[in-house]
Design an enzyme around this catalytic site. Structure first.
Site, mmCIF file in Angstrom:
data_model
loop_
_atom_site.group_PDB
_atom_site.id
_atom_site.type_symbol
_atom_site.label_atom_id
_atom_site.label_comp_id
_atom_site.label_asym_id
_atom_site.label_seq_id
_atom_site.Cartn_x
_atom_site.Cartn_y
_atom_site.Cartn_z
ATOM 1 N N HIS A 108 0.809 -1.215 0.000
ATOM 2 C CA HIS A 108 0.000 0.000 0.000
ATOM 3 C C HIS A 108 0.849 1.275 0.000
ATOM 4 C CE1 HIS A 108 -3.364 -2.481 2.212
ATOM 5 N NE2 HIS A 108 -3.279 -2.771 0.919
HETATM 6 C C1 LIG Z 1 0.107 -7.573 -4.546
HETATM 7 C C2 LIG Z 1 -0.846 -6.448 -4.212
HETATM 8 C C3 LIG Z 1 -1.968 -6.709 -3.432
HETATM 9 C C4 LIG Z 1 -2.848 -5.668 -3.116
HETATM 10 N N1 LIG Z 1 -4.029 -5.960 -2.508
HETATM 11 C C5 LIG Z 1 -4.980 -4.998 -2.408
HETATM 12 C C6 LIG Z 1 -6.288 -5.313 -2.000
HETATM 13 O O1 LIG Z 1 -6.615 -6.474 -1.760
HETATM 14 N N2 LIG Z 1 -7.194 -4.303 -1.908
HETATM 15 C C7 LIG Z 1 -6.870 -3.008 -2.181
HETATM 16 O O2 LIG Z 1 -7.718 -2.118 -2.014
HETATM 17 N N3 LIG Z 1 -5.618 -2.675 -2.586
HETATM 18 C C8 LIG Z 1 -4.690 -3.644 -2.749
HETATM 19 N N4 LIG Z 1 -3.471 -3.333 -3.258
HETATM 20 C C9 LIG Z 1 -3.156 -1.921 -3.518
HETATM 21 C C10 LIG Z 1 -3.791 -1.360 -4.803
HETATM 22 O O3 LIG Z 1 -3.735 -2.293 -5.849
HETATM 23 C C11 LIG Z 1 -3.055 -0.065 -5.152
HETATM 24 O O4 LIG Z 1 -3.276 0.865 -4.109
HETATM 25 C C12 LIG Z 1 -3.501 0.568 -6.465
HETATM 26 O O5 LIG Z 1 -3.364 -0.299 -7.549
HETATM 27 C C13 LIG Z 1 -2.666 1.833 -6.719
HETATM 28 O O6 LIG Z 1 -3.072 2.391 -7.943
HETATM 29 P P1 LIG Z 1 -2.155 3.411 -8.741
HETATM 30 O O7 LIG Z 1 -2.918 3.784 -9.951
HETATM 31 O O8 LIG Z 1 -1.696 4.479 -7.832
HETATM 32 O O9 LIG Z 1 -0.842 2.593 -9.130
HETATM 33 P P2 LIG Z 1 -0.711 1.237 -9.956
HETATM 34 O O10 LIG Z 1 -1.985 0.497 -9.955
HETATM 35 O O11 LIG Z 1 0.502 0.578 -9.446
HETATM 36 O O12 LIG Z 1 -0.479 1.741 -11.447
HETATM 37 C C14 LIG Z 1 0.685 2.386 -11.884
HETATM 38 C C15 LIG Z 1 0.944 1.892 -13.308
HETATM 39 O O13 LIG Z 1 1.899 2.750 -13.924
HETATM 40 C C16 LIG Z 1 2.791 1.952 -14.689
HETATM 41 N N5 LIG Z 1 4.017 2.738 -14.835
HETATM 42 C C17 LIG Z 1 4.894 3.088 -13.859
HETATM 43 N N6 LIG Z 1 5.865 3.859 -14.361
HETATM 44 C C18 LIG Z 1 5.608 4.006 -15.687
HETATM 45 C C19 LIG Z 1 6.253 4.705 -16.745
HETATM 46 N N7 LIG Z 1 7.361 5.448 -16.530
HETATM 47 N N8 LIG Z 1 5.727 4.626 -18.001
HETATM 48 C C20 LIG Z 1 4.587 3.907 -18.230
HETATM 49 N N9 LIG Z 1 3.933 3.223 -17.241
HETATM 50 C C21 LIG Z 1 4.429 3.289 -15.990
HETATM 51 C C22 LIG Z 1 2.935 0.682 -13.876
HETATM 52 O O14 LIG Z 1 3.411 -0.389 -14.642
HETATM 53 C C23 LIG Z 1 1.523 0.485 -13.343
HETATM 54 O O15 LIG Z 1 0.744 -0.318 -14.207
HETATM 55 C C24 LIG Z 1 -2.559 -4.338 -3.559
HETATM 56 C C25 LIG Z 1 -1.434 -4.082 -4.336
HETATM 57 C C26 LIG Z 1 -0.577 -5.120 -4.680
HETATM 58 C C27 LIG Z 1 0.623 -4.815 -5.517
#
Ligand SMILES: Cc1cc2nc3c(=O)[nH]c(=O)nc-3n(C[C@H](O)[C@H](O)[C@H](O)COP(=O)(O)OP(=O)(O)OC[C@H]3O[C@@H](n4cnc5c(N)ncnc54)[C@H](O)[C@@H]3O)c2cc1C
Length: 536
Positions: free
Chosen positions: A474
């Protein structure tokens, strides 16, 4: 518009949870062109879509393989930090637990960090706007939205025993952790629909993919934001050995996650001059808060052996789950493969003076599910984990090099504050208390503490926490929103000092929410889309 276009109205960096929401919402108007760029692959692999696939996804090709800097308050360990690298981001590999945090979390964003417009009442509107809940409606819930939210199809016998044990310990049964109160024990609702994972890619992006004004590029990494006269005008990308540039006529929205977003800011010359200079990067804009304020929930697990061959351990190799489970799932979308594995939930207090629960627990009717968490020797076990919901430890993300392919230096700085340690110890004590209650203890043959530990004194608990604390996946807070000195974006999510550039993902949370973080990130992206479309 053709797929070879290099000029778009909006460019979204990162096709993760927030990026998929933004791409779908910004491309509703057919006259507006949108480019979504994701470093990872498409989300077509079947394991991503089977709920129990979570058990296979915390290591492997759909995550970045980050490792922390040595943790000085956790025995100098380098801790693996799985984060999604695939369309859907974390939402394509996560445990699908659907929790929103406490209303107070958002109200504190307003009162303590100056994030006007992000109060709990406003955020509830966005949670409901996103939601397609199969059971709940009314004051706190809704249906018909893009994000499928479901009950477990068939809670496991062991999970039922755990939920009864929570009640035997004195906690109320809670049928909705996102309703009137988080307090109590019960079953998690999950981000699934019709027995399949519903990530933001599935719920938001896939239905929008046939729009002619939306282009999605996977396996393309943004290496830099192109800035001219303090205005973001485009992005440079790398894909294999080739490089390219895309320009944005309206805005660039960074949604690369809590590690990726600050890294990209720093690569683009936006950040703390000390961090940029050490990597040899020219400063475009001094913004000291970039990469600071990293927060994560520090997770502790205990596994237990059980006396009946019913747990979901090693689902791929232990009979009877192999062929039977596959057939049951294919025919009825039920059985062990339809389970997210993280089935049982509990919220309680380490400090009764707190207004809302400050401990969260996850019960898994299996052991050895997540990378780094052991299985029992006979492959029959259960896992309970806990974390302190409002940690005060703060860490950093810093670029190590001007080469965009090099991973950043990530220091979550776990357990640097005593209160985090104390609350976690109380959580461990409550874990053992619930597991000793009649309903679950009749299955338990042995408690397995990692590294052969015994927990019989304060010192032994302290050592156990420092030796075994790990990520709960997280990370948030590294491009914090607010009007304070270390904030990176305004309450409208605009990067201070740079035009046409916003950040909209988990990195903008000024303070971590009191639960898992996906639902909050989706609500952030929903609100970001509204702010962008209304010209705020
Ligand atoms: C293993 C795991 C289990 C989890 N379990 C839960 C759960 O059960 N319930 C819950 O509520 N939350 C859970 N979470 C947390 C939740 O998934 C995250 O809080 C959420 O996905 C964050 O979203 P985000 O858009 O900020 O980042 P992300 O979803 O991480 O998205 C960021 C994206 O940007 C891409 N990226 C990064 N840098 C670049 C770049 N320079 N160029 C192009 N693309 C790029 C990455 O590849 C990624 O796909 C979990 C997370 C993980 C990893």
């Amino acid at each position: 518009m053709t797929k070879n276009n290099t000029r778009f109205d909006y460019i979204i960096v990162g096709g993760g949870t927030a990026g998929c929401v933004l791409a779908a919402k910004l491309s509703v108007d057919p006259s507006v062109t949108v480019l979504l760029i994701e470093a990872g692959k498409s989300d077509s692999h079947p394991l991503i879509h089977v709920p129990a696939g979570f058990a296979k996804l915390t290591a492997g090709p759909f995550q970045w393989g980050y490792i922390s800097q040595p943790q000085k308050n956790a025995m100098n360990r380098k801790i693996p930090l799985a984060q999604g690298r695939v369309l859907g981001g974390g939402g394509s590999i996560n445990a699908q637990v659907y929790t929103r945090g406490a209303p107070d979390d958002y109200d504190r964003w307003v009162s303590e960090y100056g994030c006007n417009g992000w109060d709990s009442e406003t955020m509830l509107k966005y949670f409901k706007m996103a939601e397609d809940n199969e059971r709940l409606s009314g004051k706190y819930h809704s249906y018909g939205g893009p994000l499928g939210v479901s009950d477990l199809a068939n809670p496991h016998e062991l999970t039922k025993a755990f939920v009864q044990s929570g009640q035997e310990m004195g906690l109320p049964y809670n049928s909705d952790f996102n309703g009137e109160s988080q307090f109590g024990v019960g079953y998690y609702q999950t981000t699934t629909r019709n027995g399949k994972r519903c990530s933001a890619a599935v719920g938001y992006l896939h239905p929008a993919l046939n729009r002619k004004n939306l282009v999605v590029k996977t396996q393309v990494t943004v290496s830099r934001i192109v800035i001219e006269n303090k205005v973001a005008v485009g992005v440079s990308v790398i894909s294999g050995k080739s490089t390219n540039t895309y320009s944005a006529t309206r805005e660039i929205i960074v949604a690369a996650g809590a590690f990726g977003s600050p890294k990209l800011m720093q690569l683009s010359g936006i950040g703390d001059p000390l961090d940029l200079q050490s990597a040899g990067i020219k400063i475009e804009s001094e913004l000291k808060g970039v990469g600071k304020n990293l927060q994560d929930h520090c997770d502790l697990d205990i596994i237990y052996s059980i006396n009946k061959k019913i747990s979901m351990d090693r689902m791929d190799s232990v009979s009877p789950f192999t062929a039977n489970a596959g057939i049951e799932y294919l025919l009825y979308k039920r059985g062990p493969l339809a389970s997210t594995v993280v089935e049982g939930g509990m919220f309680s207090y380490s400090d009764k003076k707190e207004k809302t629960p400050d401990l969260q627990f996850h019960f898994l009717p299996a052991a050895g599910v997540e990378a780094g968490v052991a299985a029992t020797e006979k492959g029959l076990g259960v896992t309970l984990n806990v974390y302190f919901l409002r940690p005060r430890s703060r860490g950093t993300v810093r670029i190590a090099s001007s080469d965009p392919r090099v991973a950043p230096l990530i220091d979550p700085n776990y357990l640097s504050e005593d209160c985090d340690l104390e609350a976690t110890i109380e959580g461990l004590r409550q874990m053992r208390e619930v597991m000793s209650q009649p309903a679950i203890s009749k299955y338990i043959t042995k408690e397995h503490l990692a590294k052969g530990a015994t927990l019989n004194s304060k010192d032994s608990y302290v050592k156990f926490v420092r030796e075994n604390g790990r990520t709960s996946y997280h990370p948030v807070g590294t491009c914090a929103m607010g009007s304070h000195e270390e904030s990176v974006v305004s309450p409208e999510l605009k990067v201070h000092g740079i035009g046409n550039l916003r950040i909209a993902d988990s990195s903008i949370m000024p303070e971590i929410v009191s639960s898992n973080t996906q639902a909050a990130t989706i609500a952030i992206a929903e609100r970001a889309a509204d702010l962008i479309l209304s010209g705020d």
